[in-house]
Scaffold this motif. Sequence first.
Motif, mmCIF file in Angstrom:
data_model
loop_
_atom_site.group_PDB
_atom_site.id
_atom_site.type_symbol
_atom_site.label_atom_id
_atom_site.label_comp_id
_atom_site.label_asym_id
_atom_site.label_seq_id
_atom_site.Cartn_x
_atom_site.Cartn_y
_atom_site.Cartn_z
ATOM 1 N N HIS A 375 36.434 33.867 5.369
ATOM 2 C CA HIS A 375 35.174 34.576 5.079
ATOM 3 C C HIS A 375 35.259 34.215 3.461
ATOM 4 N N PRO A 431 29.093 33.671 6.692
ATOM 5 C CA PRO A 431 28.553 34.765 6.748
ATOM 6 C C PRO A 431 27.041 35.188 7.105
ATOM 7 N N ARG A 432 26.893 36.055 8.086
ATOM 8 C CA ARG A 432 25.347 36.214 8.480
ATOM 9 C C ARG A 432 24.797 36.922 7.131
ATOM 10 N N GLY A 435 25.105 40.663 6.482
ATOM 11 C CA GLY A 435 26.121 41.131 7.401
ATOM 12 C C GLY A 435 27.023 42.152 7.091
ATOM 13 N N ASP A 436 27.396 42.802 7.909
ATOM 14 C CA ASP A 436 28.591 43.709 7.497
ATOM 15 C C ASP A 436 29.948 43.342 8.404
ATOM 16 N N GLU A 438 34.033 41.693 8.134
ATOM 17 C CA GLU A 438 34.625 40.181 7.874
ATOM 18 C C GLU A 438 34.282 39.189 8.838
ATOM 19 N N ASP A 439 33.779 39.558 10.021
ATOM 20 C CA ASP A 439 33.825 38.614 11.231
ATOM 21 C C ASP A 439 32.164 38.395 11.755
ATOM 22 N N ASP A 440 31.430 39.009 10.757
ATOM 23 C CA ASP A 440 30.096 38.938 10.936
ATOM 24 C C ASP A 440 29.257 37.577 10.704
ATOM 25 N N GLY A 441 29.257 36.724 11.265
ATOM 26 C CA GLY A 441 28.573 35.468 10.953
ATOM 27 C C GLY A 441 29.142 34.378 12.169
#
Length: 490
Positions: A375, A431-432, A435-436, A438-441
């Motif tokens: 990220h 990243p989205r 987004g919220d 670290e792996d939102d994307g």
Amino acid sequence: KSQSPNVDPLDSKSYSREDWKQGYQSQPEEFSYWIDEIDGEIPPDLCGTFFRNGPGLLDIHEQPIHHPFDGDGMICKIGFKDGRAHFQNRFVRTKGYVEEREAGKILYRGVFGTQKPGGWLANFLDLRVKNIANTHVIYWGEKLLALWEAAQPHRLDPESLETVGLDDLDGLLESGKAFAAHPRIDPACAIDEGAPCLVNFAVKPGPKTTIAIYEFDPAGNLRRHHEHSVPGFAFLHDMAITPNYCIFFQNPVSFHPLPYFLGLKGAGQCIRFNPKAPTKVIVIPRDGSSQVQIVETEPCFVFHHANAWEENGKIYIDSVCYESFPSIQEDGDFREVDFDALPEGQLWRFEIDEGRETVGHQVLSRRCCEFPVLHPARVGRPYRYLYLGVADRETGNAPLQAVMKWDAETGDRQVWSAAPRGFGGEPLFVPRPGGDGEDDGWVLLLVYDAARHGSDLVILDARAIASGPIARLHLKHHIPYGLHGSFTPE
Ligand code: 3ON
Ligand code: FE
């Protein structure tokens, strides 16, 4: 899944060499079109532009080049908007590309062993460097730059991908100075009141090696520049950053250039690994104020670092490590490479203790890997998730056919594999927006599919890598295996 006619189900390999080789065919054509063959759906909130660089030509008018790292840079651009995607690719019009296209033959030697036809006499003492602009592409300070570590960047038009020309960064790279192909973006630079900052370097190797550090603000203005000399020859492809330091691994190699001068080998083939000498970790303070520190660790070879950070008075660095330099064979076709004879890259963690002279390490993952990414907000900071190109099998050296998400907290791994007929490379984490976590994307990956001799852009949900693509965009053609890319949000 389509089974390759060449994969023997009783063999332990996850691929056939015939399939893998096809991904190293040149792609001399330039395209521009809306992608309309899509399995699944492009997330509508995925907006922005994916740029990627890599060798587009593996031969010059049927004269093969010696190694893919010698191939002319070709930029791919995939623009995402409102659930649609547009593809475009274009070669960087370097001086060498333009001249060789006109001549219809190889006119320049390459660093990794490509020679002009006519034997050693035709290459004798020809020490010109062909800037092939093939390693990375970034958009920063309103400039799109194609990078190659041994020369100046080429500036491109971000809309049309037309080559504007060599760029000296407003006079900074006077007299043709190099600019490395591995910039890092500090998402919140402490020295600049939390503004983002692009950090890059330049190396002038020799009996002593000079390392220049450059830092730029988001408008592309130079904020800091300092130069340091370290003892010995150094081949520094990548660097890691923390809020306060730039970190380099000086691999134990030496340079024996006589065969290069004589016209027998490329400069990169004159690098020799010394398995008895330590690897040196070079730590340079980013504010240029204090001394450079050099600490030693076991002999190993590193091209790429995953990340580095400062914690409890220590510096940590995660890197893809090879037991020795995967040296380039002298004769024959690189497509016939014996994977089993070469060491695989593995994920290692190094820990630098303040006041200690040596650095210890721990092996995080043994699986054959390359091209670690994370990220963008975690660059230089403690992080949890890493995405890497990996081999399909847990052990042994093999082409990258899969993506792995590695959880630094739990050690968990999630894998999506394109085997047996698909081959990957560097993943990219996007990243989205809003987004919220670290792996939102999403994870984007270009996959070469030997079943149709075409490439796909695969979109994975970073939270569910193993569930497979949420969209697979079929390009109308193949793209040769590439190097690095970046994503510019809308
Ligand atoms: O004095 C010499 C002069 C010179 C011009 C020293 C030297 C060898 C450092 C040098 C130039 C070095 C260059 C131009 C290096 C370029 C490297 C490059 C284009 C790519 C490196 C890629 C690394 C990796 C690990 C790629 C992995 C690829 C796969 C796993 C396959 O998909
Ligand atoms: Fe690289």
